[in-house]
Design a protein around this motif. Structure first.
Motif, PDB file in Angstrom:
ATOM      1  N   GLU A   8       9.394   9.921  -4.005  1.00 17.19           N
ATOM      2  CA  GLU A   8       8.118   9.445  -3.462  1.00 17.19           C
ATOM      3  C   GLU A   8       7.076  10.543  -3.647  1.00 17.19           C
ATOM      4  N   LEU A  13       3.583  10.854   3.619  1.00 18.81           N
ATOM      5  CA  LEU A  13       4.694   9.952   3.893  1.00 18.81           C
ATOM      6  C   LEU A  13       6.026  10.688   3.747  1.00 18.81           C
ATOM      7  N   ASP A  52      10.222   4.972  -4.865  1.00 21.37           N
ATOM      8  CA  ASP A  52       8.885   4.374  -4.996  1.00 21.37           C
ATOM      9  C   ASP A  52       8.710   3.885  -6.432  1.00 21.37           C
ATOM     10  N   LEU A  79      11.068   1.188  -2.221  1.00 13.99           N
ATOM     11  CA  LEU A  79      10.094   1.226  -1.123  1.00 13.99           C
ATOM     12  C   LEU A  79       8.715   1.386  -1.751  1.00 13.99           C
ATOM     13  N   THR A  80       7.905   0.334  -1.718  1.00  9.41           N
ATOM     14  CA  THR A  80       6.686   0.342  -2.519  1.00  9.41           C
ATOM     15  C   THR A  80       5.594  -0.525  -1.907  1.00  9.41           C
ATOM     16  N   ALA A  81       4.363  -0.239  -2.302  1.00  9.34           N
ATOM     17  CA  ALA A  81       3.240  -1.082  -1.895  1.00  9.34           C
ATOM     18  C   ALA A  81       3.087  -2.292  -2.797  1.00  9.34           C
ATOM     19  N   LYS A 102       5.638  -1.597   1.649  1.00  9.22           N
ATOM     20  CA  LYS A 102       4.802  -0.766   2.513  1.00  9.22           C
ATOM     21  C   LYS A 102       3.595  -1.591   2.973  1.00  9.22           C
ATOM     22  N   PRO A 103       3.142  -1.418   4.202  1.00  9.61           N
ATOM     23  CA  PRO A 103       3.722  -0.606   5.273  1.00  9.61           C
ATOM     24  C   PRO A 103       5.034  -1.194   5.771  1.00  9.61           C
ATOM     25  N   PHE A 104       5.865  -0.359   6.373  1.00 10.95           N
ATOM     26  CA  PHE A 104       7.201  -0.782   6.743  1.00 10.95           C
ATOM     27  C   PHE A 104       7.549  -0.260   8.138  1.00 10.95           C
TER      28      PHE A 104
END
Length: 220
Positions: A8, A13, A52, A79-81, A102-104
């Protein structure tokens, strides 16, 4: 303690996650580029990777593709936007074990890490036991499957599904359980049918029984 590799590039973060995860008994090593993440994933001793997609040097999808091409079955949570259905499908089909947007919720992330992390036989003695069903034998430590004494080559996802079916001892595995356990909450319903076909192609059409309206049973 779970050993996690975090790939990431968002500094704030990373700092927050590493600190928080340690309180949850998860030892997180963080890197900010795909190249470094791939190197450590292949050389390091990790139980899981959180990856990410929008990395500065290459997409997380590329990292994932190279990881699986190298034969690694390290569990990966994206884990990503990037939350489109297309990206979700792309991640899962390239070998991700789960996909979070994300957000999570931190608590949800911790729960998924614990669910997906590679188990240690010293922590669970039953994990080292061979699983035998019919003419097939699965070794959860070596991650191998043999039928009639012959090795069956499986992809990481195929092995995960075979392990789930065989570990139920001949009981029916509901579709919802299989989808959640093998692909996570973002799975498409028909992906299970596709992988059942893959396993039957390896093992024979009668190796897995369809229980209509419920799920599947491994009969070997």
């Amino acid at each position: 303690m779970i050993r996690m590799l975090l790939v990431e590039d968002e500094t704030r973060l990373v700092e927050t996650l590493v600190k928080g995860l340690r309180t949850a008994d998860i030892d997180a090593t963080a890197v900010r580029t795909g190249r470094e993440g791939l190197r450590l994933a292949l050389e390091g001793d990790f139980d899981i990777m959180v990856l990410d997609i929008g990395l500065p040097d290459q997409e997380g999808f590329t990292v994932l593709r190279k990881l699986r091409a190298a034969g690694s079955d390290l569990p990966v949570i994206i884990l990503t936007a990037r939350t489109s259905a297309e990206d979700t499908v792309r991640g899962l089909e390239r070998g991700a074990d789960d996909y979070m947007a994300k957000p999570f919720s931190f608590d949800v992330l911790v729960a998924r890490i614990r669910l997906r992390a590679r188990a240690h036989p010293e922590d669970d003695p039953t994990a080292a036991q061979l699983i035998r069903v019919g003419r097939c034998e699965l070794d959860p430590i070596e991650r191998t499957l043999a039928c009639d004494g012959l090795d069956v080559p499986l992809s990481p996802r195929e092995f995960q599904l075979a392990h789930l079916l065989m570990s139920r001892g001949g009981e029916v595995v509901p579709r919802a359980d299989a989808l959640q356990d093998v692909w996570g909450s973002a799975a498409r319903d028909n992906v299970l049918d596709v992988y059942i076909r893959y396993l039957r192609a390896h093992l024979g059409q009668d190796a897995i029984e369809t229980v209509r309206g419920v799920g599947y049973r491994f009969v070997g």
